[in-house]
Design a protein around this motif. Structure first.
Motif: not given
Ligand code: HEC
Ligand code: HEC
Length: 448
Positions: A59, A61-62, A65, A67, A81, A260, A269, A272
């Motif tokens: 979670d 890492s999401k 992340e 975009e 992010s 998304n 996402d 998460h």
């Protein structure tokens, strides 16, 4: 005479207590609810128990992340992010990033959202106070399209708002509305309501029509972490999702709506992000600083002068299994019946620092929110948010050198002295303290 009656009454109350409590026993008294255990704290990236560590890392890492345009980034956005604005000292913490909001007063004196022309005036952005700092075009595919937002002269109410801490927010979400209402009720009854925090009911996007006492954002614009995640994904990153599916502008937009979508496991996402925040531990105290004589004295003085009326030191979450957010979230074991130390009442106050901006509904809840009938929404309370701000939670405040919503106060003393309005009498009591006692309160804040 009065003292005698007092003493007699006290003695009677002791007898009454002794009788009702029965004979003294060695263990903890039976028949009383067990004190709620403390919420775990720490800046260690580990889960508080809501998710196992592997899930929590995935979670996170999401949340971290980056975009890109192919993922739906923009057309207008602020960052790529979540972590760009929520990181100090670990993902989910605060940052120095400031956001820009503008607007103006209408003929009747009320706040009006700005009208921001883009692309040479071919489109006018309305219905939001946020001004995005970045845009995806001009780019190779759209070299002559300029959608950069710039503030028109007419928008003369201008405000910065600094990024906030998310660590421990799962515990805040798990507080029952009734707890916040009771704090407000007590404040408003004391001292003729000089301090009277506002409970603002706000939409739960995942449960259309349902509302709950707002507690997140500088204006308490959300009560659910899933709703906030949906709002942030669209407004900070330009990524539309199941809860807010409209782009701010169609110009330069190449990815279909919502940008998304859920993956094979059924989670998108925003799910998460919400689970990541719910599983974070609360900010930890600096134990070395907290043990100093000055900080310990400051902790007492914090209460003596009345800072704790708004910066409430301790709260308890609702029991595990309690269903909140319009029926969409059952409080898990790890968040239920926990005590935590946010140093906030999560209510809105006018302490003389307000930015004049009323919560923009279409921005935070989607353009279709007007077509839904939301329970308990009060237009009058809503308008009164112009100059009210949420009591800044002071947990983790030592990780933030730019204080207050606008980040304009650089020292704790300056931040305290800015409190006027509802905070005036408390500030005056602070000012009457000796220099050493004032410094003790600052030393205490440095331990939070
Ligand atoms: C450009 C900076 C920026 C980015 C990117 C960003 N945020 Fe925020 N975040 C903020 C600011 C500023 C606030 C306070 C907003 C306000 O009330 O005006 C905030 C507030 C929040 C809050 C409310 C917390 C509280 O206790 O009040 C949550 C939850 C949140 N953000 C989640 C996210 C998530 C999830 C993402 C990624 C989708 C994200 N944010 C991306 C700047 C950012
Ligand atoms: C009437 C309620 C109230 C009282 C009393 C009060 N505060 Fe606050 N405090 C607030 C609000 C609301 C904010 C956010 C104001 C803003 O950002 O414009 C705030 C912000 C702060 C901040 C900035 C935190 C940050 O993260 O930027 C500090 C520090 C602070 N208060 C300390 C104190 C101390 C110390 C006292 C007692 C001397 C005190 N406050 C009394 C409501 C109150």
């Amino acid at each position: 005479m009065n003292t005698l009656i007092g003493v007699a009454a006290f003695a009677l109350s002791l007898i009454a207590t002794a009788c009702s409590a029965g004979p003294p026993t060695s263990g903890p008294p039976t028949g009383y609810p067990k004190p709620a255990p403390p919420a775990p704290t720490g800046f260690d990236n580990a889960s508080n128990g809501v998710a196992d560590d592997a899930t929590h890392q995935a979670d996170q890492s999401k949340f971290e992340e980056f975009e890109a345009i192919d993922d739906g980034l923009g057309p207008l956005f602020n960052a790529q992010s979540c972590r760009e604005c929520h990181q100090n000292p670990v993902s989910g913490g605060i940052s120095q990033v400031l956001e820009l909001r503008v607007g103006h007063k209408g003929p009747d004196g009320t706040f009006q959202n700005p009208e921001i022309p883009i692309n040479g005036g071919s489109v006018i952005i309305k219905g939001r106070s946020l001004v995005n700092q970045r845009a995806i075009c001009p780019n190779a595919a759209f070299p002559t399209t300029d959608i950069q937002e710039r503030v028109p002269e007419s928008e003369n109410i201008r405000a910065f708002r600094v990024s906030v801490n998310l660590l421990g927010d799962g515990f805040v979400e798990a507080v029952d509305d009734s707890t916040l209402i009771e704090i407000s009720r007590k404040q408003c009854h004391k001292d003729h309501g000089k301090i009277c925090g506002l409970v603002l009911y706000v939409p739960i996007l995942e449960s259309p029509g349902a509302t709950r006492a707002g507690r997140f954002g500088w204006k308490n614009q959300h009560a659910s972490l899933l709703s906030f995640s949906a709002d942030a994904y669209v407004n900070e990153m330009g990524i539309t999702n199941a809860l807010i599916a409209d782009e701010v502008t169609e110009l330069c937009n190449t990815v279909s709506q919502p940008n998304n979508k859920p993956e094979a496991d059924g989670l998108a996402d925003i799910d998460h992000f919400a689970r990541f925040v719910r599983a974070t531990k609360a900010p930890a105290r600096d134990v070395r600083q907290a043990a100093t004589a000055a900080a310990r004295k400051g902790e007492t003085l914090f209460t003596t002068v009345g800072c704790d009326i708004c910066h409430v030191p301790t709260m308890t979450t609702a029991a595990a299994g309690t269903v909140v957010n319009g029926g969409k979230f059952a409080i898990p074991e790890a968040l239920g019946n926990k005590t935590f130390h946010p140093y906030s009442d999560f209510l809105l106050h006018d302490v003389g620092t307000g930015d004049g901006i009323v919560i923009a509904q279409a921005e935070h809840y989607g353009r279709h929110m007007q077509q839904i009938k939301w329970k308990d929404i009060s237009p009058e309370s809503w308008r009164s948010t112009a100059n009210r701000m949420r009591t800044a939670p002071l947990w983790g405040v030592r990780t933030h050198p730019m204080l207050m919503h606008d980040g304009a106060s650089m020292t704790f003393r300056e931040a305290i002295l800015r409190h006027r309005g509802e905070g005036r009498e408390v500030t005056e009591r602070f000012e009457r303290l000796s220099q050493a006692d004032q410094q003790a309160i600052v030393e205490f804040l440095k331990s939070l």
